[in-house]
Design a protein around this motif. Structure first.
Motif, PDB file in Angstrom:
ATOM      1  N   SER A  28     -41.261  86.350  68.380  1.00  0.00           N
ATOM      2  CA  SER A  28     -42.180  85.417  67.902  1.00  0.00           C
ATOM      3  C   SER A  28     -41.295  84.007  68.330  1.00  0.00           C
ATOM      4  N   THR A  29     -41.872  83.191  68.105  1.00  0.00           N
ATOM      5  CA  THR A  29     -41.351  81.667  68.590  1.00  0.00           C
ATOM      6  C   THR A  29     -39.817  81.814  68.513  1.00  0.00           C
ATOM      7  N   VAL A  30     -39.280  81.178  69.724  1.00  0.00           N
ATOM      8  CA  VAL A  30     -37.679  81.078  69.908  1.00  0.00           C
ATOM      9  C   VAL A  30     -37.488  79.442  69.486  1.00  0.00           C
ATOM     10  N   TRP A  31     -37.146  79.058  68.462  1.00  0.00           N
ATOM     11  CA  TRP A  31     -36.837  77.750  67.713  1.00  0.00           C
ATOM     12  C   TRP A  31     -35.698  77.192  68.463  1.00  0.00           C
ATOM     13  N   SER A  32     -34.284  77.792  68.644  1.00  0.00           N
ATOM     14  CA  SER A  32     -33.095  77.148  69.089  1.00  0.00           C
ATOM     15  C   SER A  32     -32.319  78.076  69.634  1.00  0.00           C
ATOM     16  N   LEU A  33     -31.285  77.341  70.551  1.00  0.00           N
ATOM     17  CA  LEU A  33     -30.409  77.986  71.329  1.00  0.00           C
ATOM     18  C   LEU A  33     -28.999  77.238  71.173  1.00  0.00           C
ATOM     19  N   ALA A  34     -28.019  78.207  71.453  1.00  0.00           N
ATOM     20  CA  ALA A  34     -26.650  77.761  71.276  1.00  0.00           C
ATOM     21  C   ALA A  34     -25.782  78.503  72.259  1.00  0.00           C
ATOM     22  N   TRP A  35     -24.954  77.870  73.051  1.00  0.00           N
ATOM     23  CA  TRP A  35     -24.190  78.526  73.996  1.00  0.00           C
ATOM     24  C   TRP A  35     -22.901  78.926  73.301  1.00  0.00           C
ATOM     25  N   SER A  36     -22.061  79.979  73.786  1.00  0.00           N
ATOM     26  CA  SER A  36     -20.640  80.433  73.052  1.00  0.00           C
ATOM     27  C   SER A  36     -19.868  79.353  73.970  1.00  0.00           C
ATOM     28  N   PRO A  37     -18.745  79.022  73.205  1.00  0.00           N
ATOM     29  CA  PRO A  37     -17.655  77.875  73.628  1.00  0.00           C
ATOM     30  C   PRO A  37     -17.411  78.273  75.211  1.00  0.00           C
ATOM     31  N   ASN A  38     -17.309  79.581  75.524  1.00  0.00           N
ATOM     32  CA  ASN A  38     -16.980  80.056  76.740  1.00  0.00           C
ATOM     33  C   ASN A  38     -17.856  79.986  77.729  1.00  0.00           C
ATOM     34  N   GLY A  39     -19.211  79.900  77.394  1.00  0.00           N
ATOM     35  CA  GLY A  39     -20.435  79.828  78.327  1.00  0.00           C
ATOM     36  C   GLY A  39     -20.972  81.168  78.775  1.00  0.00           C
ATOM     37  N   ASN A  40     -20.110  82.470  78.049  1.00  0.00           N
ATOM     38  CA  ASN A  40     -20.661  83.808  78.595  1.00  0.00           C
ATOM     39  C   ASN A  40     -21.444  84.212  77.857  1.00  0.00           C
ATOM     40  N   TYR A  41     -22.125  83.736  76.628  1.00  0.00           N
ATOM     41  CA  TYR A  41     -23.013  84.181  75.808  1.00  0.00           C
ATOM     42  C   TYR A  41     -23.824  83.196  75.264  1.00  0.00           C
ATOM     43  N   LEU A  42     -25.175  83.547  74.837  1.00  0.00           N
ATOM     44  CA  LEU A  42     -26.131  82.591  74.423  1.00  0.00           C
ATOM     45  C   LEU A  42     -26.827  83.268  73.336  1.00  0.00           C
ATOM     46  N   ALA A  43     -26.950  82.296  72.259  1.00  0.00           N
ATOM     47  CA  ALA A  43     -27.454  82.903  70.907  1.00  0.00           C
ATOM     48  C   ALA A  43     -28.873  82.136  70.835  1.00  0.00           C
ATOM     49  N   SER A  44     -30.051  82.824  70.424  1.00  0.00           N
ATOM     50  CA  SER A  44     -31.284  82.640  70.319  1.00  0.00           C
ATOM     51  C   SER A  44     -31.586  82.602  68.798  1.00  0.00           C
ATOM     52  N   ALA A  45     -32.432  81.815  68.283  1.00  0.00           N
ATOM     53  CA  ALA A  45     -32.974  81.849  66.712  1.00  0.00           C
ATOM     54  C   ALA A  45     -34.567  81.867  66.897  1.00  0.00           C
ATOM     55  N   SER A  46     -35.022  82.768  66.086  1.00  0.00           N
ATOM     56  CA  SER A  46     -36.527  83.138  66.219  1.00  0.00           C
ATOM     57  C   SER A  46     -37.039  83.254  64.977  1.00  0.00           C
ATOM     58  N   ALA A  47     -38.637  82.834  64.972  1.00  0.00           N
ATOM     59  CA  ALA A  47     -39.457  83.173  63.920  1.00  0.00           C
ATOM     60  C   ALA A  47     -39.627  84.540  63.579  1.00  0.00           C
ATOM     61  N   ASP A  48     -38.940  85.449  64.637  1.00  0.00           N
ATOM     62  CA  ASP A  48     -39.059  86.866  64.069  1.00  0.00           C
ATOM     63  C   ASP A  48     -38.054  87.228  63.300  1.00  0.00           C
TER      64      ASP A  48
END
Length: 883
Positions: free
Chosen positions: A173-193
């Motif tokens: 479902s919809t992806v609402w928000s994104l956040a990178w890890s401080p070291n830049g090797n990871y990405l977090a995504s928040a969703s309506a699912d």
């Protein structure tokens, strides 16, 4: 009302180590609509704002003579997006700025000398609106999240332009928000699912989903990734916080991937309200500081996650909900004497905010709420169903559901509402011609069945079904007014004002929550549906100049007969009486039979005597005693039999329409009524909901009034096969069965004789009446077949004739001497059939109000011109003029 400012707060610890937050200043941005998002530059000296006015503002804080921070000044306005800007972000070096919009595009801007920005690229990779943009913390890699469920990654091509290098698709479902890890090797995504997904970098621009954080009960609107205060050991990645529609904040410590542990869970962090944004502080020593912003208009700041110190709240103006909260992410020392947290107050607080608001929890309101909850959408709709009283209603109509209505109910998944209410199967009709002591059975074809029941029991089942549907909230409140958008001057309805009914906890209505003591509240929604019945309080407000008043010709007076025996079991019975209207009877329970007596206006002063002396003696003998006992001990209740033609909604064809309110429409008896003789009202209502449900499948945004107007236009005509058939037939049959003149009497006799023919002469009409067949054309055929057959009967069948005043009437077949008079009478009878049927057909073809003389005149003139041209061409002798 919209808030267009940005508010800044300072925070510090006092001598006892308690966090103190205080208001610092407010920046009046100058945006013409709500500020939706903001971003700090890495230096902390600039601030960018994204607004629903489609523009991005860039702000810089001036310094006073002592070098201290002064006022904020707008140093640039970035234009280009076609619709609302949803997010804005600075790159790690601060030389690039990204923005995204509902127009499905992502823009990249570059800062050039003298604080100017130049557009470096416009990416159109997403198929739906873009919710968020986020820069990699160390590289010029841009990520975007969208309503199309995907994440896109972009980089700059030195030889060309910015382009998409990867698309990440794992959310449902919809992806609402994104956040990178401080070291830049990871990405977090928040969703309506209801999940937060962690993506690990596996190549230069390749990312794999390595972890799914679950446990959210509703959509996750925001995710933030901070350094945290965990043990700085190998593989330590920091703290992730997420929040959303369930009002719960979760903090997770990321260890060696893909491991994690839940640090804390903060339920009801903003009471019952959604949380729109969470943000970690990057200031040294305050890495455990988390801020959140919610729909309650409160910005909360929490420190010492997992420790013992309580939440501390910085209260923003509570009449506005907060879209976003953010800390400066300064590289090096912060340029301010005091650290700041910034909030974006958004729209006026709407504590009762929904996608769709339905006024009236009756047949159509409950079924519509349930139907909308079944739409296949990425995010379930929030639906409010408001009803004046949740007590079981006690009405004398709405107790007979035709087979077509049962089929529509099954299509809606509500067939179970007919269970456990002592509903009686209905197999057809019986028509009794009392003056002639004849009757005819009219069974439904092919084993079709209807249902009859107590109206109140059925409604309570519908309300239970609606209250259990996903996203539906049933509220007991009396709606007093429609709320309009005063700020935009657009005449758009944004909700309703209502008074909640006082309830004790021990007397809870079905599916509702505990009520306040007669508290007046505002309920807001993108779309408002008025379904408050035949006595609608809002018909005129919604229809404006197009509104027309219901026409009432008669009343149904109703009582319940106990243990009555009808001529045919499980058949509705229509008794045609002399010098009175028809009487309708049908069983509504094991021991109960409803009797509805049609009485012309004005009503007699003594209804009981009128029914006892003039009506009951004409009923079948088996009903005399139960009917007399019923009127003696039961209260006579009456209901107007009204006709209200359907006027097209939402399609502007006149100046009157242009002044009509937007984002609101009528449904059910509030908009369209027919005579209840045929029991077709609920069938039309359920079919209307089925058609609307199917058309709403393609509506993605209920704020889009243009899209809703298109749906209403298609719905108006798509419902016609069934609704027109039932509407026309109900009034036409009443005119025949309630015949009060000689010509209508001929048609009534012919109708009865037509039924006696059996075969298609029965199957066709009863299939139309029961909505098994939905065709005004077939109705036209049978109606005028009855008219012609009535004339044939008049010529060929014996009739009672009284030759002299002193002799008894006797049956006489017309002879040749009677034919001239019968020929003239035939013309009058056929003309009567025309004036009964054609005006009813016209009310279904006409899309405007019959009271709107100007539109009527213009339409007739518009039809007359081409008709005149065709007639002229048809009568022209082209040979004589040289062709």
């Amino acid at each position: 009302m919209a808030h267009k400012s940005v508010r800044l707060y300072t925070y510090h610890e006092d001598g006892e180590g308690t966090l103190k937050v205080s208001f610092l200043t407010s920046i009046p941005t100058g945006h013409t609509k709500t500020v939706r998002a903001l971003a700090w530059s890495p230096s902390g000296k600039n601030l960018a704002t994204a607004s629903f006015d489609a523009n991005v503002g860039v702000w810089e804080q001036e310094e006073d003579e002592d070098g201290q921070p002064g006022e904020w000044e707008c140093v640039g306005t970035l234009e280009g997006h076609e619709t609302e800007c949803k997010s804005v972000a600075y790159s790690s070096e601060g030389n690039l700025l990204a923005s995204c919009s509902r127009d499905k595009t992502v823009w990249v801007w570059e800062l050039v000398p003298e604080s100017e920005f130049e557009c470096m690229g416009v990416m159109m990779e997403h198929t739906q609106d873009v919710k968020c943009v986020s820069w990699h913390p160390r590289e010029e890699i841009l990520a975007s999240a969208s309503y199309d469920d995907t994440i896109k990654l972009y980089v700059d091509d030195p030889q060309d332009d910015w382009y998409c290098v990867n698309s990440l698709a794992a959310h449902e479902s919809t992806v609402w928000s994104l956040a990178w890890s401080p070291n830049g090797n990871y990405l977090a995504s928040a969703s309506a699912d209801k999940t937060v997904k962690i993506w690990r970098r596996t190549g230069q621009y390749d990312f794999d989903c390595v972890l799914v954080l679950e446990g959210n009960e509703r959509v996750v609107y925001s995710v933030t990734w901070g350094i945290g205060k965990g043990k700085q050991e190998d593989g330590y990645l920091g703290w992730v916080a997420s929040a959303g529609g369930d009002g719960v904040i979760r903090e997770t410590s990321e260890g060696k991937p893909p491991s994690h542990r839940l640090l804390t869970r903060l339920p009801e962090a903003h009471g019952v309200h959604d949380i729109n944004s969470v943000a970690w502080c990057s200031r040294s020593g305050y890495e455990d500081l988390l801020a959140s912003a919610g729909d309650d208009g409160v910005t909360s700041v929490n420190n010492d996650i997992g420790g013992s110190r309580p939440w501390k709240e910085a209260v923003a103006p509570k009449k506005f909900l907060n879209f976003l909260v953010s800390f400066p992410h300064c590289r090096g020392p912060c340029p301010y004497s005091l650290p700041v947290v910034v909030t974006v107050p958004g729209l006026a607080i709407m504590q009762n905010q929904f996608d769709v608001l339905i006024v009236g929890a009756g047949v159509v309101g409950c079924s519509l709420a349930h139907a909308l909850s079944t739409l296949k959408r990425k995010t379930p709709l929030r639906i409010a169903l408001l009803e004046r009283s949740m007590d079981e209603p006690d009405r004398i109509v709405g107790e007979l559901l035709q087979p077509g209505g049962v089929m529509a109910l099954k299509s809606l998944g509500l067939e179970h509402t007919l269970e456990n209410i002592d509903a009686i199967p209905v197999d057809g009709y019986c028509v009794v011609d009392s003056p002639k002591s004849k009757s005819v059975q009219i069974p439904y074809p092919n084993g079709h069945q209807g249902r009859s029941f107590h109206h109140g029991k059925f409604i309570m089942n519908l309300r239970r079904a609606a209250s259990k549907a996903k996203g539906v909230q049933v509220i007991e409140a009396t709606v007093t007014d429609l709320l309009r958008d005063q700020a935009s001057n657009s005449n758009r309805v944004i909700g309703v004002s209502a008074i909640r009914k006082e309830r004790t906890e021990g007397a809870m209505p079905v599916g509702s929550s505990e009520m306040d003591n007669d508290k007046k509240e505002s309920f807001f929604a993108d779309l408002v549906v008025i379904a408050d019945g035949c006595f609608s309080n809002f018909r005129t407000q919604v229809m404006g100049q197009r509104a027309c008043k219901p026409v009432t010709k008669s009343y149904f007076v109703g009582v319940v007969l106990e243990d009555a025996s009808l001529p045919y079991k499980h058949h509705g019975t229509v008794v045609l009486t002399k010098s009175a209207g028809p009487v309708l009877l049908y069983q509504i329970g094991t021991h109960d039979t409803r009797m509805l007596v049609d009485i012309q206006a004005p009503l007699p002063s003594d209804l009981k005597s009128h029914i006892a002396e003039k009506i009951i003696p004409q009923l079948p003998s088996s009903l005399h005693i139960p009917a007399m006992e019923a009127i003696k001990k039961d209260r006579l209740r009456r209901m107007p039999n009204s006709f209200l033609p359907p006027i097209q909604q939402g399609h502007h064809r006149s100046n009157a329409d242009n002044d009509a309110p937007k984002s609101v429409f009528l449904l059910g008896d509030a908009w369209n009524m027919r005579h209840p003789l045929t029991g077709g009202g609920m069938t039309v209502a359920f079919n209307d909901v089925v058609v609307l449900r199917d058309l709403f499948e393609d509506v993605r945004d209920f704020k889009d009034w243009d899209g809703i107007q298109s749906v209403l236009h298609r719905w108006h005509w798509k419902r016609k096969p069934l609704s027109s058939t039932v509407n026309i037939l109900s009034v036409a049959l009443y005119d025949l069965f309630g015949a009060d003149d000689d010509r209508l009497e001929v048609l009534r006799t012919g109708c009865f004789k037509y039924f006696e023919l059996g075969g298609e002469c029965v199957n066709g009409p009863v299939s139309l009446l029961s909505a098994i067949i939905q065709s005004p054309a077939i109705l036209f055929y049978h109606f005028f077949s009855v008219a012609f057959y009535s004339i044939w009967v008049m010529f060929t069948h014996p009739r009672l004739v009284k030759r002299r005043p002193d002799e008894k009437p006797r049956l006489v077949t017309p002879g040749i001497v009677d034919y001239p008079g019968l020929m003239l009478k035939s013309l009058l009878v056929f003309w009567t059939a025309i004036i009964v049927f054609v005006p009813l057909m016209w009310t279904e073809i006409r899309w405007w109000s019959p009271d709107d003389a100007r539109v009527t005149r213009n339409t007739l003139v518009g039809l007359a011109i081409p008709a005149g041209v065709i007639l002229g061409l048809a009568t022209t002798d082209f040979g004589r003029i040289g062709f």
